[in-house]
Enzyme design. Structure first.
Site, PDB file in Angstrom:
ATOM      1  N   LYS A  67      -2.759   0.600  36.303  1.00  0.00           N
ATOM      2  CA  LYS A  67      -3.687  -0.532  36.103  1.00  0.00           C
ATOM      3  C   LYS A  67      -3.359  -1.666  37.074  1.00  0.00           C
ATOM      4  O   LYS A  67      -4.232  -2.206  37.736  1.00  0.00           O
ATOM      5  CB  LYS A  67      -3.596  -0.989  34.647  1.00  0.00           C
ATOM      6  CG  LYS A  67      -4.466  -2.155  34.229  1.00  0.00           C
ATOM      7  CD  LYS A  67      -3.928  -3.527  34.499  1.00  0.00           C
ATOM      8  CE  LYS A  67      -2.543  -3.808  34.027  1.00  0.00           C
ATOM      9  NZ  LYS A  67      -2.373  -4.006  32.623  1.00  0.00           N
ATOM     10  N   GLU A  71       3.738 -26.694  39.093  1.00  0.00           N
ATOM     11  CA  GLU A  71       4.317 -28.036  38.929  1.00  0.00           C
ATOM     12  C   GLU A  71       3.542 -28.841  37.888  1.00  0.00           C
ATOM     13  O   GLU A  71       4.057 -29.784  37.298  1.00  0.00           O
ATOM     14  CB  GLU A  71       4.372 -28.784  40.260  1.00  0.00           C
ATOM     15  CG  GLU A  71       3.031 -29.177  40.825  1.00  0.00           C
ATOM     16  CD  GLU A  71       3.149 -29.883  42.183  1.00  0.00           C
ATOM     17  OE1 GLU A  71       3.873 -30.878  42.269  1.00  0.00           O
ATOM     18  OE2 GLU A  71       2.516 -29.413  43.152  1.00  0.00           O
ATOM     19  N   HIS A 114       6.847 -28.842  44.687  1.00  0.00           N
ATOM     20  CA  HIS A 114       5.570 -29.190  45.303  1.00  0.00           C
ATOM     21  C   HIS A 114       5.412 -28.504  46.654  1.00  0.00           C
ATOM     22  O   HIS A 114       6.379 -28.369  47.388  1.00  0.00           O
ATOM     23  CB  HIS A 114       5.545 -30.712  45.494  1.00  0.00           C
ATOM     24  CG  HIS A 114       4.241 -31.219  45.969  1.00  0.00           C
ATOM     25  ND1 HIS A 114       3.107 -31.237  45.180  1.00  0.00           N
ATOM     26  CD2 HIS A 114       3.877 -31.731  47.164  1.00  0.00           C
ATOM     27  CE1 HIS A 114       2.108 -31.745  45.881  1.00  0.00           C
ATOM     28  NE2 HIS A 114       2.544 -32.052  47.086  1.00  0.00           N
ATOM     29  N   GLU A 160      -9.373  -6.438  31.563  1.00  0.00           N
ATOM     30  CA  GLU A 160      -8.708  -6.075  32.818  1.00  0.00           C
ATOM     31  C   GLU A 160      -9.591  -5.130  33.634  1.00  0.00           C
ATOM     32  O   GLU A 160      -9.785  -5.327  34.839  1.00  0.00           O
ATOM     33  CB  GLU A 160      -7.345  -5.436  32.515  1.00  0.00           C
ATOM     34  CG  GLU A 160      -6.374  -6.468  31.947  1.00  0.00           C
ATOM     35  CD  GLU A 160      -4.976  -5.948  31.663  1.00  0.00           C
ATOM     36  OE1 GLU A 160      -4.081  -6.764  31.465  1.00  0.00           O
ATOM     37  OE2 GLU A 160      -4.769  -4.720  31.621  1.00  0.00           O
ATOM     38  N   TYR A 190      -7.450  -6.717  25.843  1.00  0.00           N
ATOM     39  CA  TYR A 190      -6.749  -6.613  27.132  1.00  0.00           C
ATOM     40  C   TYR A 190      -7.442  -5.621  28.071  1.00  0.00           C
ATOM     41  O   TYR A 190      -7.727  -5.923  29.223  1.00  0.00           O
ATOM     42  CB  TYR A 190      -5.330  -6.086  26.919  1.00  0.00           C
ATOM     43  CG  TYR A 190      -4.332  -7.022  26.325  1.00  0.00           C
ATOM     44  CD1 TYR A 190      -3.355  -7.614  27.115  1.00  0.00           C
ATOM     45  CD2 TYR A 190      -4.299  -7.287  24.960  1.00  0.00           C
ATOM     46  CE1 TYR A 190      -2.387  -8.444  26.577  1.00  0.00           C
ATOM     47  CE2 TYR A 190      -3.334  -8.116  24.411  1.00  0.00           C
ATOM     48  CZ  TYR A 190      -2.379  -8.694  25.224  1.00  0.00           C
ATOM     49  OH  TYR A 190      -1.426  -9.501  24.681  1.00  0.00           O
ATOM     50  N   CYS A 244       2.546   3.747  29.863  1.00  0.00           N
ATOM     51  CA  CYS A 244       2.803   2.660  30.810  1.00  0.00           C
ATOM     52  C   CYS A 244       2.788   3.162  32.250  1.00  0.00           C
ATOM     53  O   CYS A 244       2.117   2.592  33.113  1.00  0.00           O
ATOM     54  CB  CYS A 244       4.133   1.994  30.483  1.00  0.00           C
ATOM     55  SG  CYS A 244       4.629   0.799  31.722  1.00  0.00           S
ATOM     56  N   CYS A 279       0.000   0.452  32.226  1.00  0.00           N
ATOM     57  CA  CYS A 279       0.397  -0.756  32.972  1.00  0.00           C
ATOM     58  C   CYS A 279       0.500  -0.553  34.484  1.00  0.00           C
ATOM     59  O   CYS A 279      -0.027  -1.350  35.255  1.00  0.00           O
ATOM     60  CB  CYS A 279       1.758  -1.251  32.486  1.00  0.00           C
ATOM     61  SG  CYS A 279       2.016  -1.115  30.729  1.00  0.00           S
TER      62      CYS A 279
HETATM   63  P1  NDP Z   1      -7.174  -4.750  21.808  1.00  0.00           P
HETATM   64  O1  NDP Z   1      -6.708  -4.654  20.433  1.00  0.00           O
HETATM   65  O2  NDP Z   1      -6.559  -5.759  22.735  1.00  0.00           O
HETATM   66  O3  NDP Z   1      -8.738  -5.033  21.831  1.00  0.00           O
HETATM   67  C1  NDP Z   1      -9.622  -4.199  21.157  1.00  0.00           C
HETATM   68  C2  NDP Z   1     -10.982  -4.810  21.314  1.00  0.00           C
HETATM   69  O4  NDP Z   1     -11.964  -3.896  20.815  1.00  0.00           O
HETATM   70  C3  NDP Z   1     -11.154  -6.095  20.551  1.00  0.00           C
HETATM   71  O5  NDP Z   1     -11.894  -6.982  21.334  1.00  0.00           O
HETATM   72  C4  NDP Z   1     -11.944  -5.658  19.313  1.00  0.00           C
HETATM   73  O6  NDP Z   1     -12.774  -6.653  18.815  1.00  0.00           O
HETATM   74  C5  NDP Z   1     -12.789  -4.560  19.883  1.00  0.00           C
HETATM   75  N1  NDP Z   1     -13.203  -3.593  18.873  1.00  0.00           N
HETATM   76  C6  NDP Z   1     -12.426  -2.981  17.955  1.00  0.00           C
HETATM   77  N2  NDP Z   1     -13.143  -2.128  17.209  1.00  0.00           N
HETATM   78  C7  NDP Z   1     -14.403  -2.206  17.641  1.00  0.00           C
HETATM   79  C8  NDP Z   1     -15.617  -1.599  17.254  1.00  0.00           C
HETATM   80  N3  NDP Z   1     -15.674  -0.723  16.258  1.00  0.00           N
HETATM   81  N4  NDP Z   1     -16.740  -1.931  17.917  1.00  0.00           N
HETATM   82  C9  NDP Z   1     -16.704  -2.809  18.949  1.00  0.00           C
HETATM   83  N5  NDP Z   1     -15.581  -3.424  19.361  1.00  0.00           N
HETATM   84  C10 NDP Z   1     -14.443  -3.138  18.714  1.00  0.00           C
HETATM   85  O7  NDP Z   1      -7.082  -3.281  22.380  1.00  0.00           O
HETATM   86  P2  NDP Z   1      -7.040  -2.697  23.832  1.00  0.00           P
HETATM   87  O8  NDP Z   1      -7.527  -1.293  23.664  1.00  0.00           O
HETATM   88  O9  NDP Z   1      -7.696  -3.562  24.823  1.00  0.00           O
HETATM   89  O10 NDP Z   1      -5.490  -2.680  24.152  1.00  0.00           O
HETATM   90  C11 NDP Z   1      -4.567  -2.081  23.239  1.00  0.00           C
HETATM   91  C12 NDP Z   1      -3.252  -2.795  23.313  1.00  0.00           C
HETATM   92  O11 NDP Z   1      -2.588  -2.419  24.497  1.00  0.00           O
HETATM   93  C13 NDP Z   1      -3.341  -4.295  23.364  1.00  0.00           C
HETATM   94  O12 NDP Z   1      -3.367  -4.858  22.093  1.00  0.00           O
HETATM   95  C14 NDP Z   1      -2.123  -4.688  24.131  1.00  0.00           C
HETATM   96  O13 NDP Z   1      -1.079  -4.953  23.239  1.00  0.00           O
HETATM   97  C15 NDP Z   1      -1.805  -3.477  24.986  1.00  0.00           C
HETATM   98  N6  NDP Z   1      -2.162  -3.746  26.388  1.00  0.00           N
HETATM   99  C16 NDP Z   1      -1.481  -4.702  27.057  1.00  0.00           C
HETATM  100  C17 NDP Z   1      -1.779  -4.992  28.356  1.00  0.00           C
HETATM  101  C18 NDP Z   1      -1.010  -6.064  29.052  1.00  0.00           C
HETATM  102  O14 NDP Z   1       0.067  -6.392  28.614  1.00  0.00           O
HETATM  103  N7  NDP Z   1      -1.551  -6.663  30.106  1.00  0.00           N
HETATM  104  C19 NDP Z   1      -2.835  -4.292  29.081  1.00  0.00           C
HETATM  105  C20 NDP Z   1      -3.507  -3.310  28.283  1.00  0.00           C
HETATM  106  C21 NDP Z   1      -3.171  -3.055  26.992  1.00  0.00           C
HETATM  107  P3  NDP Z   1     -12.305  -7.750  17.742  1.00  0.00           P
HETATM  108  O15 NDP Z   1     -11.412  -8.687  18.462  1.00  0.00           O
HETATM  109  O16 NDP Z   1     -13.579  -8.360  17.317  1.00  0.00           O
HETATM  110  O17 NDP Z   1     -11.619  -6.990  16.663  1.00  0.00           O
END
Ligand code: NDP
Length: 462
Positions: free
Chosen positions: A51, A447, A442, A188, A184, A43, A48
């Protein structure tokens, strides 16, 4: 009675580990914490916080554009990547120092070392080659970006891709970047790089990004990205990556070859548990390599607990902190407390932001609710003079039988800030009438949430 070096040994100095160590020490327990890299964990060090600093940096370009309609002229605005990186690094170092100071002030011993299990009460510290014993052990080692993409992984050139870890330390801003994933991190960083001036292509294998989010949010996001000029390639995957001269070439399953300067994989994260030798302590791992825990965050070994991303429950900092607090209540205050994973608000820091809490329309229907949906899409006041085509979408999913607000979803400026406050109401079980009875403030965008009087539609479960 066996005596141990410590009452609690925490492995990992991230959000969960630090909170647990401090809180346990405050009960009078003798606590040590091992961190092999930098205090603060994902984080603070490479998640976080940096980022969000990048997100702020990326939004000034649009602010400057919008300001023109308000009479401002800043001339030729320029962005300097090394300045951002240096200032970000300074702030992260400051926060790391604060974390360390607070942990030490609580009376916790910090060991800069890598700890692995010898048995259920003994850990070996690999750097100092010592062993320590503890009555209770908490695994809070987090997770890390996966590079295992199936196809890319096995083809020559897959190793040329970066992950979010490296994105925080690039020497220069890529002119063209290709980002793989639809979660995510992918979204982002796509907006961060776009706002800073890179040409961004998002390559996602599914039909629309953010699987599991409300479909209206996902649609609003894709439309917004396309309007802003990001390339969104859906149903698309890499089949090959290679370096030609100074640039990278990614071949996709659609037959296209995309030339770029960097390729970032944001395809999920994997738990940091494999190298801990947990099997020596009787701790079982699940299919993804996550530490298996019960409702109290206890592992399959009675004296060993785990919190945060390493358990692969909900990968969010506040959740890890909450799990850590519950662990201390359970293990050190004789007050067994289960973490509450309901109604967790969450944000995706795209531009504009996604803020969401509760059930999506699709999830509510799948769970058997009959629902009333209230939806609004509008151009925020800021953008009337700003001139850009930016829209905000707000949506309430309401239980048709009880009037309870099951979910609230926002895509728009300050969506994350708004949803944090709405989450209190949703958690308390507020009804649509409670929202209607709340006086509007407002002129704000928020709102809209208390002025949506006309139902957009109703739906029954299939
Ligand atoms: P996520 O789980 O959010 O997303 C992973 C993405 O990668 C999905 O779109 C998935 O597709 C895709 N994917 C997985 N495997 C493959 C593959 N073999 N080939 C191609 N695409 C693939 O993971 P992130 O790494 O983005 O983030 C990890 C976690 O960190 C999040 O789940 C979140 O909880 C946390 N996080 C939170 C943030 C916030 O609160 N703002 C910011 C950053 C991270 P599909 O959907 O089709 O499986």
């Amino acid at each position: 009675m066996t005596s141990y070096d410590y009452d609690l040994f925490v492995i990992g100095g991230g959000s969960g580990g630090v909170r647990a160590a401090r809180m346990a020490a405050m009960t009078g327990a003798r606590v040590a914490l091992a961190e092999e890299y930098r205090m603060g964990g994902t984080c603070v060090i490479r998640g976080c916080v940096p980022k969000k600093l990048f997100v702020y940096a990326s939004q000034f370009s649009e602010n400057v554009m919008d300001s023109k309609g308000y009479g401002w002229d800043f001339g030729d605005a320029r962005f300097d990547w090394p300045t951002l990186i240096a200032n970000k690094d300074k702030e992260i170092a400051r926060l790391e120092g604060l974390y360390t100071k607070n942990v030490l002030a609580a009376g916790v011993t910090i060991l800069q070392d890598r700890a692995v299990f010898e048995d259920a009460h003994t850990l070996r510290l690999l750097n100092s080659n010592k062993t320590v014993t503890a009555d209770k052990i908490l695994i809070a080692t987090g997770n890390r970006p996966t590079r295992d993409m199936g196809t890319v992984h096995v083809i020559p050139g897959g190793e040329l891709c970066i992950t979010s870890d490296e994105a925080f330390h690039l020497e220069k801003l890529p002119r063209r970047i290709l980002i793989a994933g639809g979660g995510y991190i992918a979204l982002e960083f796509a907006h961060i790089f776009h706002g800073l001036g890179s040409h961004v292509s998002l390559v996602y294998r599914g039909d629309k990004p953010l699987r599991g989010f409300d479909n209206d949010l996902r649609d609003a996001l894709v439309t917004s990205m396309q309007t802003r000029g990001l390339d969104v390639l859906l149903g698309c995957e890499f089949t090959k990556v290679e370096k030609r001269g100074q640039s990278l070439h990614a071949e996709t399953n659609k037959g296209a070859v995309i030339e770029c300067d960097q390729i970032m994989l944001a395809i999920g994260r994997m738990p940091n548990a494999m190298a801990l030798h947990v099997e020596k302590a009787g701790v079982e791992l699940g299919k993804k390599g996550e530490v298996k825990v019960d409702e109290f965050s206890r592992t399959t070994a009675a004296n060993i607990y785990a919190v945060g991303d390493v358990t692969d429950r909900v990968q969010l900092t506040p959740v890890a902190i909450h799990e850590a607090m519950c662990f201390v209540e359970t293990a050190f205050r004789n007050n067994p407390t289960k973490p509450d994973h309901m109604h967790i608000p969450s944000a995706v820091f795209t531009t504009p932001e996604i803020g969401t809490v509760g059930l999506s329309e699709e999830k509510a229907l799948a769970m058997g609710f009959s629902i009333d949906v209230y939806k609004s899409s509008f151009r925020p006041l800021l953008h009337t003079l700003g001139g850009r085509e930016v829209r905000t979408m707000m949506k309430l999913v309401v239980d048709a039988n009880t009037g309870k607000v099951l979910g609230c979803h926002i895509f728009g400026d300050h969506g994350a800030e708004i949803i944090q406050a709405v989450a209190i109401a949703v958690k308390m079980g507020a009804t649509k009438k409670d929202f209607d009875d709340t006086m509007a403030l407002h002129p704000t965008a928020a709102e809209e949430l208390v002025t949506m009087r006309t139902k957009s539609y109703s739906k029954n479960p299939a």
